[in-house]
Design a protein around this motif. Structure first.
Motif, PDB file in Angstrom:
ATOM      1  N   ASN A 170      36.107  39.439  49.498  1.00 29.94           N
ATOM      2  CA  ASN A 170      36.300  37.978  49.505  1.00 29.94           C
ATOM      3  C   ASN A 170      35.501  37.240  48.429  1.00 29.94           C
ATOM      4  O   ASN A 170      35.348  36.016  48.488  1.00 29.94           O
ATOM      5  CB  ASN A 170      35.953  37.399  50.880  1.00 29.94           C
ATOM      6  N   HIS A 197      44.804  43.023  38.293  1.00 27.44           N
ATOM      7  CA  HIS A 197      45.726  42.909  39.425  1.00 27.44           C
ATOM      8  C   HIS A 197      45.816  44.186  40.262  1.00 27.44           C
ATOM      9  O   HIS A 197      45.975  44.135  41.479  1.00 27.44           O
ATOM     10  CB  HIS A 197      47.131  42.540  38.944  1.00 27.44           C
ATOM     11  N   GLU A 238      49.435  35.590  43.265  1.00 28.48           N
ATOM     12  CA  GLU A 238      49.731  35.034  44.584  1.00 28.48           C
ATOM     13  C   GLU A 238      48.469  34.463  45.249  1.00 28.48           C
ATOM     14  O   GLU A 238      48.537  33.471  45.993  1.00 28.48           O
ATOM     15  CB  GLU A 238      50.395  36.062  45.500  1.00 28.48           C
ATOM     16  N   PHE A 239      47.317  35.089  44.993  1.00 29.43           N
ATOM     17  CA  PHE A 239      46.059  34.556  45.516  1.00 29.43           C
ATOM     18  C   PHE A 239      45.738  33.214  44.873  1.00 29.43           C
ATOM     19  O   PHE A 239      45.395  32.238  45.555  1.00 29.43           O
ATOM     20  CB  PHE A 239      44.914  35.544  45.265  1.00 29.43           C
ATOM     21  N   TYR A 256      42.019  44.373  42.203  1.00 28.44           N
ATOM     22  CA  TYR A 256      41.375  43.212  42.822  1.00 28.44           C
ATOM     23  C   TYR A 256      42.401  42.226  43.378  1.00 28.44           C
ATOM     24  O   TYR A 256      43.029  41.479  42.624  1.00 28.44           O
ATOM     25  CB  TYR A 256      40.463  42.514  41.805  1.00 28.44           C
ATOM     26  N   PRO A 257      42.580  42.180  44.701  1.00 29.10           N
ATOM     27  CA  PRO A 257      43.558  41.267  45.298  1.00 29.10           C
ATOM     28  C   PRO A 257      43.278  39.799  44.968  1.00 29.10           C
ATOM     29  O   PRO A 257      44.214  39.001  44.863  1.00 29.10           O
ATOM     30  CB  PRO A 257      43.414  41.523  46.806  1.00 29.10           C
ATOM     31  N   ASP A 258      41.988  39.447  44.800  1.00 27.33           N
ATOM     32  CA  ASP A 258      41.650  38.049  44.559  1.00 27.33           C
ATOM     33  C   ASP A 258      41.699  37.668  43.078  1.00 27.33           C
ATOM     34  O   ASP A 258      41.142  36.655  42.660  1.00 27.33           O
ATOM     35  CB  ASP A 258      40.282  37.703  45.157  1.00 27.33           C
ATOM     36  N   CYS A 259      42.389  38.498  42.295  1.00 29.74           N
ATOM     37  CA  CYS A 259      42.670  38.160  40.898  1.00 29.74           C
ATOM     38  C   CYS A 259      44.173  38.097  40.652  1.00 29.74           C
ATOM     39  O   CYS A 259      44.610  37.929  39.514  1.00 29.74           O
ATOM     40  CB  CYS A 259      42.053  39.191  39.952  1.00 29.74           C
ATOM     41  N   ARG A 260      44.952  38.252  41.709  1.00 26.69           N
ATOM     42  CA  ARG A 260      46.410  38.297  41.562  1.00 26.69           C
ATOM     43  C   ARG A 260      47.009  36.900  41.611  1.00 26.69           C
ATOM     44  O   ARG A 260      46.447  35.989  42.235  1.00 26.69           O
ATOM     45  CB  ARG A 260      47.008  39.176  42.663  1.00 26.69           C
ATOM     46  N   LYS A 266      38.386  50.957  43.527  1.00 26.65           N
ATOM     47  CA  LYS A 266      38.364  50.078  44.698  1.00 26.65           C
ATOM     48  C   LYS A 266      36.947  49.947  45.272  1.00 26.65           C
ATOM     49  O   LYS A 266      36.655  48.997  45.994  1.00 26.65           O
ATOM     50  CB  LYS A 266      39.322  50.598  45.768  1.00 26.65           C
ATOM     51  N   VAL A 276      35.248  46.587  44.566  1.00 24.96           N
ATOM     52  CA  VAL A 276      35.710  45.337  45.169  1.00 24.96           C
ATOM     53  C   VAL A 276      34.605  44.756  46.060  1.00 24.96           C
ATOM     54  O   VAL A 276      34.092  45.441  46.948  1.00 24.96           O
ATOM     55  CB  VAL A 276      36.989  45.561  46.002  1.00 24.96           C
TER      56      VAL A 276
END
Length: 218
Positions: free
Chosen positions: A98, A128, A137-138, A131-135, A92, A95
Motif C-alpha cells: 500500500n 506495471h 487503473e490504480f 507494482y499494482p500501485d503503479c498501474r 515481488k 513490493v
C-alpha cells in the motif's frame, strides 16, 4: 503567478525527470520526499541536493513508523534484495504494501494546504508487471477519490504512466539532465550494485539510449 504543484520526489531517475518536466512547464514545484524506512534512503540525500541546487522548496517527511504495520518487503525489512529484472517473480519481494496509496494521500493533503491542484507522480509502464500501485487503473481510481476527498479536487498527474524507463531517460537526456544526480539502487551501499531490478532497468535504459550511466557500480 506560477501554479503551485506537488511533486513526489524520491531522488530516483523517474521522479527526477518528472520534477524537471514540471519546472519546464512553468509550475511552482514543491518537492515532497518520504523516509518510509527504505534501506536505500540515501536517495533522499540525492533529492535534497537537487532541490537545494534548484532552489525548489523541499520537505522530507519521516513516516518510517509505518513499518510496524506494513513490513515484509525487501526494501524495508531484513530480507535480501533479489537480483534480476523487474519482470521476474522474485521482484515481488520489493513490493511495500500500500506504499503509493499512503504517499499519494499525504501528498494530496499537502497539495490542499498549498492550494495546489496537482500532484505529480513518476509511475511508468516498466513498473506495471510487479507494482499494482503503479498501474493505470490504480491511478485512475485514486484520481476519482482525490476529486471528492476534499473541498478542492486534486489531480494526480502521471506524465509517464504509459512510457518505459527508456522513454523517460530519452526525454530527460533531451532536456540535458544529469542522471549522476540520481540514485536508483535498492541496496543503500556506497556504490550501486548493478544487479537488483532497479539497477537492471536503469542500465537497460542507458543501453537503449546509447548513453553511459554516470553512476559508479560495484
Amino acid at each position: 503567478m506560477s501554479e503551485n504543484v506537488v511533486v513526489i520526489y524520491s531522488g530516483g531517475m523517474d521522479s527526477f525527470t518528472v520534477l524537471h518536466k514540471a519546472l519546464r512547464e512553468g509550475k511552482k514545484v514543491h518537492a515532497l520526499s518520504f523516509n518510509y524506512g527504505q534501506r536505500h534512503k540515501k536517495e533522499l540525500d540525492y533529492a535534497a541536493s537537487v532541490c537545494d541546487s534548484l532552489a525548489v522548496p523541499h520537505k522530507i517527511v519521516d513516516i518510517s513508523a509505518i513499518n510496524s504495520l506494513i513490513g515484509g518487503s525487501a526494501l524495508t525489512s531484513d530480507i535480501e534484495v533479489p537480483e534480476g529484472h523487474y519482470e521476474e517473480p522474485s521482484m515481488k519481494q520489493t513490493v511495500v504494501p500500500n506504499r503509493n496509496m499512503i504517499l499519494l494521500s499525504l501528498a494530496v493533503g499537502y497539495a490542499v494546504s498549498l492550494e495546489a491542484k496537482e500532484v505529480y507522480y513518476g509511475a511508468h509502464a516498466g513498473d506495471h508487471a510487479i507494482y499494482p500501485d503503479c498501474r493505470p487503473e490504480f491511478v485512475h481510481r485514486m484520481n476519482d477519490v482525490c476529486g471528492i476527498a476534499n473541498y478542492t479536487p486534486v489531480e494526480i498527474v502521471t506524465p509517464y504512466i504509459d512510457e518505459s524507463k527508456t522513454a523517460i531517460l530519452t526525454d530527460g537526456l533531451n532536456m540535458g539532465l544529469d542522471y549522476g544526480k540520481t540514485w536508483t539502487c535498492y541496496n543503500g551501499r556506497e556504490k550501486a550494485c548493478g544487479k537488483c531490478g532497479a539497477c537492471e532497468e536503469r542500465l537497460e535504459a542507458f543501453r537503449d539510449n546509447n548513453a553511459t550511466d554516470p553512476l559508479e557500480y560495484e
